[in-house]
Design a protein around this motif. Structure first.
Motif, PDB file in Angstrom:
ATOM      1  N   GLN A   1       0.846  -1.189   0.000  1.00 31.81           N
ATOM      2  CA  GLN A   1       0.000   0.000   0.000  1.00 31.81           C
ATOM      3  C   GLN A   1       0.891   1.252   0.000  1.00 31.81           C
ATOM      4  O   GLN A   1       1.864   1.329   0.760  1.00 31.81           O
ATOM      5  CB  GLN A   1      -0.926   0.000   1.215  1.00 31.81           C
ATOM      6  N   LEU A   2       0.545   2.206  -0.867  1.00 29.79           N
ATOM      7  CA  LEU A   2       1.303   3.455  -0.978  1.00 29.79           C
ATOM      8  C   LEU A   2       0.647   4.535  -0.134  1.00 29.79           C
ATOM      9  O   LEU A   2      -0.580   4.696  -0.168  1.00 29.79           O
ATOM     10  CB  LEU A   2       1.375   3.903  -2.447  1.00 29.79           C
ATOM     11  N   TRP A   3       1.482   5.279   0.600  1.00 33.18           N
ATOM     12  CA  TRP A   3       0.998   6.327   1.497  1.00 33.18           C
ATOM     13  C   TRP A   3       1.669   7.656   1.161  1.00 33.18           C
ATOM     14  O   TRP A   3       2.771   7.683   0.614  1.00 33.18           O
ATOM     15  CB  TRP A   3       1.306   5.978   2.961  1.00 33.18           C
ATOM     16  N   ILE A   4       1.015   8.740   1.529  1.00 34.81           N
ATOM     17  CA  ILE A   4       1.582  10.074   1.388  1.00 34.81           C
ATOM     18  C   ILE A   4       1.434  10.798   2.720  1.00 34.81           C
ATOM     19  O   ILE A   4       0.421  10.650   3.409  1.00 34.81           O
ATOM     20  CB  ILE A   4       0.883  10.867   0.259  1.00 34.81           C
ATOM     21  N   LYS A   5       2.480  11.566   3.078  1.00 39.08           N
ATOM     22  CA  LYS A   5       2.441  12.326   4.329  1.00 39.08           C
ATOM     23  C   LYS A   5       2.962  13.730   4.066  1.00 39.08           C
ATOM     24  O   LYS A   5       4.026  13.910   3.457  1.00 39.08           O
ATOM     25  CB  LYS A   5       3.277  11.648   5.410  1.00 39.08           C
ATOM     26  N   ALA A   6       2.205  14.739   4.495  1.00 42.51           N
ATOM     27  CA  ALA A   6       2.591  16.137   4.356  1.00 42.51           C
ATOM     28  C   ALA A   6       1.947  16.929   5.480  1.00 42.51           C
ATOM     29  O   ALA A   6       0.895  16.542   6.011  1.00 42.51           O
ATOM     30  CB  ALA A   6       2.162  16.689   2.993  1.00 42.51           C
ATOM     31  N   ASP A   7       2.589  18.029   5.842  1.00 39.18           N
ATOM     32  CA  ASP A   7       2.052  18.845   6.934  1.00 39.18           C
ATOM     33  C   ASP A   7       0.625  19.293   6.655  1.00 39.18           C
ATOM     34  O   ASP A   7      -0.221  19.343   7.562  1.00 39.18           O
ATOM     35  CB  ASP A   7       2.942  20.071   7.148  1.00 39.18           C
ATOM     36  N   GLU A   8       0.346  19.618   5.381  1.00 40.44           N
ATOM     37  CA  GLU A   8      -0.990  20.105   5.024  1.00 40.44           C
ATOM     38  C   GLU A   8      -2.065  19.040   5.198  1.00 40.44           C
ATOM     39  O   GLU A   8      -3.254  19.348   5.287  1.00 40.44           O
ATOM     40  CB  GLU A   8      -1.007  20.605   3.581  1.00 40.44           C
ATOM     41  N   LEU A   9      -1.653  17.772   5.252  1.00 37.34           N
ATOM     42  CA  LEU A   9      -2.612  16.672   5.361  1.00 37.34           C
ATOM     43  C   LEU A   9      -2.833  16.226   6.801  1.00 37.34           C
ATOM     44  O   LEU A   9      -3.613  15.301   7.045  1.00 37.34           O
ATOM     45  CB  LEU A   9      -2.143  15.482   4.514  1.00 37.34           C
ATOM     46  N   GLY A  10      -2.155  16.858   7.750  1.00 38.12           N
ATOM     47  CA  GLY A  10      -2.316  16.463   9.138  1.00 38.12           C
ATOM     48  C   GLY A  10      -1.190  15.571   9.609  1.00 38.12           C
ATOM     49  O   GLY A  10      -0.245  15.281   8.867  1.00 38.12           O
TER      50      GLY A  10
ATOM     51  N   SER B   1      -3.603   7.228   2.732  1.00 37.77           N
ATOM     52  CA  SER B   1      -3.445   6.189   1.713  1.00 37.77           C
ATOM     53  C   SER B   1      -3.610   6.769   0.313  1.00 37.77           C
ATOM     54  O   SER B   1      -4.545   7.515   0.038  1.00 37.77           O
ATOM     55  CB  SER B   1      -4.465   5.067   1.926  1.00 37.77           C
ATOM     56  N   VAL B   2      -2.669   6.430  -0.570  1.00 31.24           N
ATOM     57  CA  VAL B   2      -2.791   6.764  -1.985  1.00 31.24           C
ATOM     58  C   VAL B   2      -3.495   5.643  -2.730  1.00 31.24           C
ATOM     59  O   VAL B   2      -4.278   5.877  -3.646  1.00 31.24           O
ATOM     60  CB  VAL B   2      -1.407   7.035  -2.597  1.00 31.24           C
ATOM     61  N   GLY B   3      -3.235   4.408  -2.317  1.00 31.78           N
ATOM     62  CA  GLY B   3      -3.886   3.276  -2.948  1.00 31.78           C
ATOM     63  C   GLY B   3      -3.171   1.972  -2.654  1.00 31.78           C
ATOM     64  O   GLY B   3      -2.026   1.955  -2.195  1.00 31.78           O
ATOM     65  N   VAL B   4      -3.868   0.878  -2.897  1.00 36.51           N
ATOM     66  CA  VAL B   4      -3.321  -0.464  -2.704  1.00 36.51           C
ATOM     67  C   VAL B   4      -2.830  -0.979  -4.040  1.00 36.51           C
ATOM     68  O   VAL B   4      -3.547  -0.917  -5.051  1.00 36.51           O
ATOM     69  CB  VAL B   4      -4.392  -1.412  -2.118  1.00 36.51           C
ATOM     70  N   LEU B   5      -1.594  -1.470  -4.067  1.00 35.93           N
ATOM     71  CA  LEU B   5      -1.032  -1.987  -5.303  1.00 35.93           C
ATOM     72  C   LEU B   5      -1.703  -3.308  -5.665  1.00 35.93           C
ATOM     73  O   LEU B   5      -1.980  -4.136  -4.800  1.00 35.93           O
ATOM     74  CB  LEU B   5       0.477  -2.189  -5.169  1.00 35.93           C
ATOM     75  N   GLY B   6      -1.935  -3.496  -6.972  1.00 34.40           N
ATOM     76  CA  GLY B   6      -2.571  -4.716  -7.440  1.00 34.40           C
ATOM     77  C   GLY B   6      -1.621  -5.890  -7.464  1.00 34.40           C
ATOM     78  O   GLY B   6      -0.469  -5.812  -7.025  1.00 34.40           O
ATOM     79  N   GLN B   7      -2.083  -6.996  -8.010  1.00 37.88           N
ATOM     80  CA  GLN B   7      -1.278  -8.207  -8.063  1.00 37.88           C
ATOM     81  C   GLN B   7      -0.010  -8.017  -8.882  1.00 37.88           C
ATOM     82  O   GLN B   7       1.016  -8.652  -8.616  1.00 37.88           O
ATOM     83  CB  GLN B   7      -2.101  -9.367  -8.655  1.00 37.88           C
ATOM     84  N   ASN B   8      -0.056  -7.147  -9.878  1.00 38.73           N
ATOM     85  CA  ASN B   8       1.122  -6.848 -10.688  1.00 38.73           C
ATOM     86  C   ASN B   8       1.943  -5.711 -10.100  1.00 38.73           C
ATOM     87  O   ASN B   8       2.822  -5.158 -10.777  1.00 38.73           O
ATOM     88  CB  ASN B   8       0.709  -6.508 -12.119  1.00 38.73           C
ATOM     89  N   LEU B   9       1.642  -5.345  -8.851  1.00 34.67           N
ATOM     90  CA  LEU B   9       2.342  -4.274  -8.140  1.00 34.67           C
ATOM     91  C   LEU B   9       2.248  -2.956  -8.904  1.00 34.67           C
ATOM     92  O   LEU B   9       3.220  -2.206  -9.022  1.00 34.67           O
ATOM     93  CB  LEU B   9       3.806  -4.662  -7.876  1.00 34.67           C
ATOM     94  N   GLU B  10       1.068  -2.664  -9.417  1.00 35.52           N
ATOM     95  CA  GLU B  10       0.808  -1.428 -10.131  1.00 35.52           C
ATOM     96  C   GLU B  10      -0.282  -0.648  -9.409  1.00 35.52           C
ATOM     97  O   GLU B  10      -1.007  -1.185  -8.569  1.00 35.52           O
ATOM     98  CB  GLU B  10       0.386  -1.713 -11.580  1.00 35.52           C
ATOM     99  N   LEU B  11      -0.396   0.630  -9.759  1.00 38.47           N
ATOM    100  CA  LEU B  11      -1.373   1.498  -9.124  1.00 38.47           C
ATOM    101  C   LEU B  11      -1.964   2.421 -10.172  1.00 38.47           C
ATOM    102  O   LEU B  11      -1.290   2.777 -11.154  1.00 38.47           O
ATOM    103  CB  LEU B  11      -0.705   2.320  -8.007  1.00 38.47           C
ATOM    104  N   ASP B  12      -3.210   2.806  -9.982  1.00 36.83           N
ATOM    105  CA  ASP B  12      -3.868   3.727 -10.900  1.00 36.83           C
ATOM    106  C   ASP B  12      -3.034   4.992 -11.068  1.00 36.83           C
ATOM    107  O   ASP B  12      -2.647   5.635 -10.088  1.00 36.83           O
ATOM    108  CB  ASP B  12      -5.252   4.085 -10.351  1.00 36.83           C
ATOM    109  N   GLN B  13      -2.726   5.353 -12.304  1.00 39.29           N
ATOM    110  CA  GLN B  13      -1.864   6.498 -12.563  1.00 39.29           C
ATOM    111  C   GLN B  13      -2.486   7.815 -12.114  1.00 39.29           C
ATOM    112  O   GLN B  13      -1.780   8.796 -11.896  1.00 39.29           O
ATOM    113  CB  GLN B  13      -1.509   6.571 -14.057  1.00 39.29           C
ATOM    114  N   GLY B  14      -3.794   7.854 -11.964  1.00 35.82           N
ATOM    115  CA  GLY B  14      -4.455   9.082 -11.536  1.00 35.82           C
ATOM    116  C   GLY B  14      -4.690   9.159 -10.039  1.00 35.82           C
ATOM    117  O   GLY B  14      -5.460  10.011  -9.577  1.00 35.82           O
ATOM    118  N   ALA B  15      -4.009   8.328  -9.266  1.00 31.14           N
ATOM    119  CA  ALA B  15      -4.263   8.274  -7.823  1.00 31.14           C
ATOM    120  C   ALA B  15      -3.883   9.569  -7.113  1.00 31.14           C
ATOM    121  O   ALA B  15      -4.337   9.821  -5.997  1.00 31.14           O
ATOM    122  CB  ALA B  15      -3.509   7.101  -7.202  1.00 31.14           C
ATOM    123  N   LEU B  16      -3.055  10.403  -7.729  1.00 35.56           N
ATOM    124  CA  LEU B  16      -2.631  11.654  -7.099  1.00 35.56           C
ATOM    125  C   LEU B  16      -3.340  12.874  -7.682  1.00 35.56           C
ATOM    126  O   LEU B  16      -2.946  14.012  -7.396  1.00 35.56           O
ATOM    127  CB  LEU B  16      -1.114  11.838  -7.249  1.00 35.56           C
TER     128      LEU B  16
END
Length: 243
Positions: A169-178, A183-198
Motif C-alpha cells: 500500500q502506498l501512502w503520502i504524508k505532508a504537513d498540510e494533510l495532518g 493512503s494513496v492506494g493499494v497496489l494490485g497483483q502486478n504491483l501497479e497502481l492507478d496512474q491518476g491516484a494523485l
C-alpha cells in the motif's frame, strides 16, 4: 549496507540522472575502463528503461529556427559583384577565397545566433520526479515516478515481489494533510497502481511530501493507517542534480 549494495544505488542514481555531477563524471570514466561495471550499468539501464515512457518529450519552440533565419537575413551583407573585367586563374582563386570567407562567416554567425537564442530560452521547470524506496541494507524495492504537471504516477517494482496473502500500500504524508499518513492506494497483483491516484493533490504539496510503502493484509490496511513498518521515498527531479 554492503559495498555492492552501495554501488548498485549509485548506479541506479546514475541511470536516473539524480547523481551529483562529480560522482557522475567519475563513474562514467570508470565505466570506460571497467567492463564489469559497464555491464552492471547496462543492466540497470535496461531495468529502468520503462520509466522513460512516463516522461513526455519537450519539443523546441516552433518559431526557433524561423527566428534564426530572420536574424541571419538581417545581418547578411550583399553578395560581392562579379568583376566583368576579371579573368584568368588568379581572379578565379580570389573569387573562391572570397566565397570561402563568406561561407565561413555565415556558418560562424549561424552558430553564434543559435547559441544566443538557446541561452535566451527560459529553462523549463522540471515536471517529472522520481523516488527510490529502499529498506535498510537491501537493494531498492520500488521506483516511483510522478509527473507533477499532470499529477500522474507510475510505480514499478525493482526487487519487490508480490507476497501471498499480503498487499503493498502506498501512502503520502505532508504537513498540510495532518499528522497521519494518507493512503494513496493499494497496489494490485502486478504491483501497479492507478496512474491518476494523485489527481486530487496540489503539485506543490506533492513536491514536498514524503511517500511510504507498507506491507498490509489483503486489500490494504483495515485501520486506515500503516499496520507495519513502511519504506520511504522522497521526490527528486528526474535528470537534475540533487542538492
Amino acid at each position: 549496507m554492503t559495498e555492492r549494495d552501495d554501488l548498485d544505488l549509485q548506479i541506479a542514481e546514475f541511470v536516473l540522472g539524480t547523481l551529483p555531477a562529480d560522482e557522475r563524471d567519475a563513474l562514467r570514466a570508470q565505466r570506460e575502463q571497467d567492463a564489469a561495471l559497464d555491464r552492471r550499468i547496462a543492466a540497470w539501464e535496461e531495468r529502468l528503461a520503462g520509466m522513460a515512457d512516463d516522461v513526455a518529450p519537450v519539443a523546441p519552440d516552433p518559431e526557433l529556427f524561423a527566428r534564426i533565419e530572420r536574424l541571419l537575413d538581417q545581418g547578411a551583407p550583399a553578395a560581392p559583384q562579379a568583376d566583368a573585367d576579371s579573368s584568368g586563374q588568379v581572379v578565379r582563386l580570389n573569387r573562391q577565397l572570397r566565397r570561402w570567407r563568406w561561407s565561413t562567416a555565415v556558418a560562424s554567425a549561424a552558430a553564434l545566433v543559435l547559441v544566443a537564442v538557446l541561452m535566451l530560452q527560459p529553462e523549463p521547470a522540471p515536471s517529472s520526479f522520481v523516488a527510490v524506496f529502499q529498506h535498510n541494507d537491501q537493494q531498492p524495492a520500488f521506483l516511483l515516478t510522478v509527473d507533477l504537471e499532470q499529477r500522474r504516477l507510475n510505480i514499478r517494482p525493482v526487487t519487490a515481489q508480490a507476497q501471498p496473502d499480503k498487499s503493498y500500500q502506498l501512502w503520502i504524508k505532508a504537513d498540510e494533510l495532518g499528522p497521519n499518513p494518507r493512503s494513496v492506494g493499494v497496489l494490485g497483483q502486478n504491483l501497479e497502481l492507478d496512474q491518476g491516484a494523485l489527481s486530487g493533490y496540489d503539485p506543490a504539496l506533492l513536491r514536498e511530501a514524503t511517500f511510504g510503502i507498507s506491507l498490509e493484509p489483503p486489500g490494504g490496511s483495515p485501520t486506515g493507517q500503516p499496520t507495519g513498518p513502511a519504506i520511504h521515498g522522497y521526490l527528486y527531479p528526474a535528470g537534475a542534480e540533487k542538492n
